[in-house]
Design an enzyme around this catalytic site. Structure first.
Site, short mmCIF file in Angstrom:
data_model
loop_
_atom_site.label_atom_id
_atom_site.label_comp_id
_atom_site.label_asym_id
_atom_site.label_seq_id
_atom_site.Cartn_x
_atom_site.Cartn_y
_atom_site.Cartn_z
CB ILE A 45 -0.94 0.03 1.22
CG1 ILE A 45 -0.14 -0.05 2.52
CG2 ILE A 45 -1.96 -1.09 1.15
CD1 ILE A 45 -1.00 0.06 3.76
CG MET A 80 8.51 1.58 -1.87
SD MET A 80 8.80 0.59 -3.35
CE MET A 80 10.48 0.08 -3.06
CE1 TYR A 96 15.29 7.79 6.23
CE2 TYR A 96 13.25 8.86 5.54
CZ TYR A 96 14.59 8.94 5.90
OH TYR A 96 15.20 10.16 5.95
CG ASP A 130 9.95 13.66 5.91
OD1 ASP A 130 9.88 14.56 5.03
OD2 ASP A 130 9.95 12.45 5.64
#
Length: 813
Positions: free
Chosen positions: A462, A464, A467, A578
């Site tokens: 679901i 990618m 990390y 992030d």
């Protein structure tokens, strides 16, 4: 016509009324039968026409699956089929009724349901004493024409003929007092006379013979008186009225001359009387013929009287001749008085017939008016029944629609209850999974993770990232997301342990929940978010789920509250480093949660003594995603909570515009300066409120300032503004939208300019609301759309459009 009473009182017996029954079918021969009956009988005085049609009894109903007994189908289906049969029968009889109407003849229509046509016609004809039956000859029938069969022997010949046609069977079974006419190709093919007509013909012939015989015997007596045979004389044989008795019986003995002449005169008078006495025509023709005969007799008598007197005066000299002449003259005078009496009778008969004809015409007019009134009432009753039937059908459709809506609502409620129960169960499973006596998170074995992900199948992938890869799986009956980190170093590195420690210890409603981990293989197990990431919903064009503007206000507040929680965590604040739409996940209710908190977060140092300054940490390694990294961090390497504020400003601008982050602040500032701010907003979010949205976009630009010192404080300045916008969003989510979508054009009535309640199609082909078009048709005969004359004023319900309008109304918010 029979004369009753004495010479001073004459009473006329009127003929009985005549009933002409015309039996018709769908064949062409029935048309000839109706035309022949009108030509034959409509001018014969008091005639009552009856149009008779026999149709089979309705015992079965045809359906696409075959014929079913009428007791086996629904009542409405049986009633509809009966109405259809009735309509077809009426349409079949309409041309025949029109033939009577064109001739201005009143006709009574009789429709009988029976299995035996012959028996039904015979039973109906037997109701009328003086009746005649006219039928059309069936195709292929071979009945003997009437001109080839003498009238005297017709009844005997009719019994001998054995035809298998229905016309012959009707003739055989019809009562004997009814005359039956069979018409073929517009001509009389055969006739079966009634018993009354046959007996009347025989009686008239025998009566004439008996009268002649009595006349002969009377004048044999007069001849024997003087010993001379003068032959038979029928001059007085037909008169039995006392006014015709002789003055003296002794004068009969001296009659010896002129018997032949008197016989001829008497015969003319008797012939005139017989025409008047035995005529059955009720329209006064017998009276006119009697008057003509009487006038001829008067002329003959006067001529004969003068001529005879002159001849006898010049040739006869004896006294016997004079007495004989005087007697003859006296006899002629008596006959003349009788002829005048007959003339008076004929005049009375004419007057009475005229009065009766006037009365019959008046009754016929009254009956026609009553029949028209009955017809109007019948039409009104049919119209009322039609309207009631339409109301019933509309109520039935509405009830069916409400039933379907109730079923849909029940299904939705059942589905919502199922989801609530599922969420409660998953919550309990989460709590069980989080409970561990020794560790703050649940440990999973590598075998469990491999089995749950079907050996990391691509079908379960679901997401990618840089990390690691995320897979959907089910562990301990809980739907979860497994993140497998791509670490080249030992699994027990500082970064992995840092994320594991942080995520297992902190809890916040808008931070992604860590369910467990497999430290040996660097696997993290998080809760599963059904609606994916915020980036997928905003930036992907193939997204089927659009987020309304009030939901975006709420998401901005949720992200800010989660960042405030991280920045104020103890003993040391946490900076995400992030933050971006790809790391903001949405559950099934569009509730947002921040993910990747630990792995990409660097903990700053302990705050300095001056608490008014935010904690600052220097890091030389760049961490984060381009366009969301703090520009000051890129230049100086200094990181603080203001670094997350910059990324949060970029997220706010993307929530408003749904555009990529590259150069987004510059685009928004330019649109504000040019007055085109509303054009860059995401139209999929609905109708943005101008004032509040403008306030939010200004806040987003302040957060995305280049310098950290120019950015607002997240807790003191940003969160209060978002709190206010969140309250506005909550009101908007629980209230209907102010602007309703416009209905389709074909839902609007051309007359009312509003959505139709009961659409009907008029003769011009346009659909109107029933009430409005009925009011229009009462005052106009032309189309309201084309201004052309309407062929008729009939209205047909538009059920398909009514269903579409009702469905549209049910979906209105």
């Amino acid at each position: 016509m029979e004369v009753l009473g004495s010479k001073d009182e004459l009473v006329l017996a009127l003929p009985p009324s005549l009933t002409v029954v015309v039996a018709v079918t769908r064949s062409k021969s029935s048309k000839y039968a109706v035309k022949w009956a009108l030509d034959k009988f409509h001018l014969e005085g008091k005639v009552l026409f009856k149009l008779l049609h026999v149709r089979p009894r309705i015992t079965t109903v045809p359906t696409p699956l075959g014929n079913y007994l009428i007791s086996q189908v629904r009542d409405d289906v049986a009633a509809a089929y009966k109405n259809e049969v009735q309509w077809k029968t009426t349409a079949m009889l309409l041309p025949y009724k029109k033939m009577f109407t064109e001739r201005k003849v009143v006709v009574e229509v009789l429709v009988i349901e029976a299995d035996d046509v012959v028996e039904a016609i015979s039973r109906e004809v037997s109701k009328y004493e003086n009746s005649k039956l006219v039928i059309g000859a069936a195709p292929g029938s071979r009945l003997l024409p009437i001109w080839k069969c003498p009238v005297a022997c017709w009844s005997r010949l009719g019994r001998k003929l054995k035809s298998k046609g229905i016309s012959s069977r009707i003739s055989d079974h019809t009562p004997s007092f009814c005359t039956v006419y069979v018409i073929k190709n517009g001509k009389l093919s055969s006739v079966r006379r009634s018993k009354l007509e046959t007996d009347g013909s025989i009686n008239n012939e025998s009566s004439d013979a008996e009268t002649s015989a009595s006349s002969c015997s009377s004048y044999n007596f007069s001849s024997q008186t003087d010993g001379t045979d003068h032959g038979s004389d029928s001059s007085y044989s037909h008169y039995h009225c006392p006014s015709l008795q002789l003055h003296g019986t002794h004068d009969l003995s001296i009659i010896n001359q002129g018997s032949l002449t008197s016989k001829s005169v008497s015969t003319d008078i008797c012939h005139s009387r017989s025409e008047s006495s035995f005529s059955n025509n009720p329209d006064g023709q017998s009276a006119r013929s009697s008057i003509s005969s009487v006038r001829n007799v008067e002329t003959d008598i006067c001529t004969w009287d003068s001529g005879k007197a002159y001849s006898d005066a010049s040739t006869v000299s004896s006294s016997e001749s004079k007495i004989d002449i005087n007697f003859e003259l006296e006899k002629l005078r008596i006959e003349l008085r009788h002829a005048r009496g007959m003339y008076a009778v004929a005049q009375n008969e004419t007057i009475n017939a005229s009065r009766q004809l006037t009365g019959l015409s008046k009754r016929q007019t009254e009956d026609a008016l009553k029949l028209e009134e009955i017809r109007l009432r019948e039409e009104q009753a049919r119209e009322l029944a039609r309207k009631e039937r339409e109301k019933h059908e509309a109520a039935k459709r509405e009830a069916e629609f409400l039933r379907e809506c109730a079923e849909i609502e029940a299904s939705q409620r059942k589905e919502a209850e199922y989801r609530a129960a599922r969420d409660a169960k998953e919550k309990q499973n989460f709590e069980k999974a989080l409970k561990s006596p020794n560790e703050p998170y649940k440990r999973f074995t590598w075998e469990e993770i491999v089995s749950a992900t079907s050996s990391f199948s691509d079908d379960l992938k679901i997401g990618m990232g840089a990390y690691g890869t995320v897979y959907k799986c089910t562990l301990n009956y809980v739907t979860a997301a497994v993140k497998v980190l791509h670490l080249k170093e030992n699994p027990s590195t500082k970064e992995f342990q840092q994320e594991l420690d942080i995520m297992s210890k902190i809890r916040h409603p808008h931070l992604l929940l860590l369910l467990g981990a497999c430290p040996e293989q660097s696997c993290l197990v998080y809760e599963y978010m059904e609606n994916g990431s915020l980036e997928e919903r905003l930036l992907q064009n193939n997204s089927t789920l659009s987020i309304p503007w009030f939901e975006r206000y709420r998401i901005a507040w949720e992200i800010a509250s989660a960042l405030v929680f991280l920045h104020n965590s103890k003993p040391r604040p946490i900076v995400h480093r992030d933050l971006k739409p790809a790391n903001i996940l949405l559950d099934q209710n569009l509730v947002s949660k921040i993910g990747d908190v630990g792995l990409s977060t660097l903990l700053p140092s302990i705050p300095s003594v001056n608490s008014s300054q935010p904690p600052i940490y220097k890091d030389s390694g760049p961490i984060g995603t381009l366009c969301y990294i703090d520009p000051e961090y890129q230049r100086s390497g200094l990181i603080s909570p203001k670094s997350d504020v910059y990324a949060f400003g970029m997220v706010i601008l993307q929530l408003l515009t749904a555009k990529p982050a590259l150069a987004l602040p510059h685009k928004v500032e330019t649109a504000l300066e040019d007055g085109q701010f509303m054009e860059i907003l995401d139209c999929k979010a609905g109708s943005w409120p101008i004032k509040e949205t403008n306030e939010l976009v200004v806040l987003g630009l302040r957060c995305a300032e280049m310098k950290q010192s120019d950015r607002p404080d997240l807790n003191a300045e940003v969160l209060p503004v978002l709190e206010k916008l969140k309250q506005i969003a909550n009101k908007a989510s629980h209230s209907p939208p102010s602007a309703q979508p416009a209905p389709p054009n074909h839902f609007i009535c051309p007359l009312l300019k509003e959505v139709m309640e009961d659409p009907y199609v008029a003769a011009d082909g346009y659909t109107y609301d029933r009430k409005s078009i009925e009011v229009w048709l009462k005052e106009n005969d032309k189309s309201p759309m084309t201004s052309l004359p309407l062929p008729d004023k009939n209205l047909i319900p538009n059920y398909s459009l009514l269903s579409a309008i009702m469905e549209w109304k049910s979906k209105k918010p």
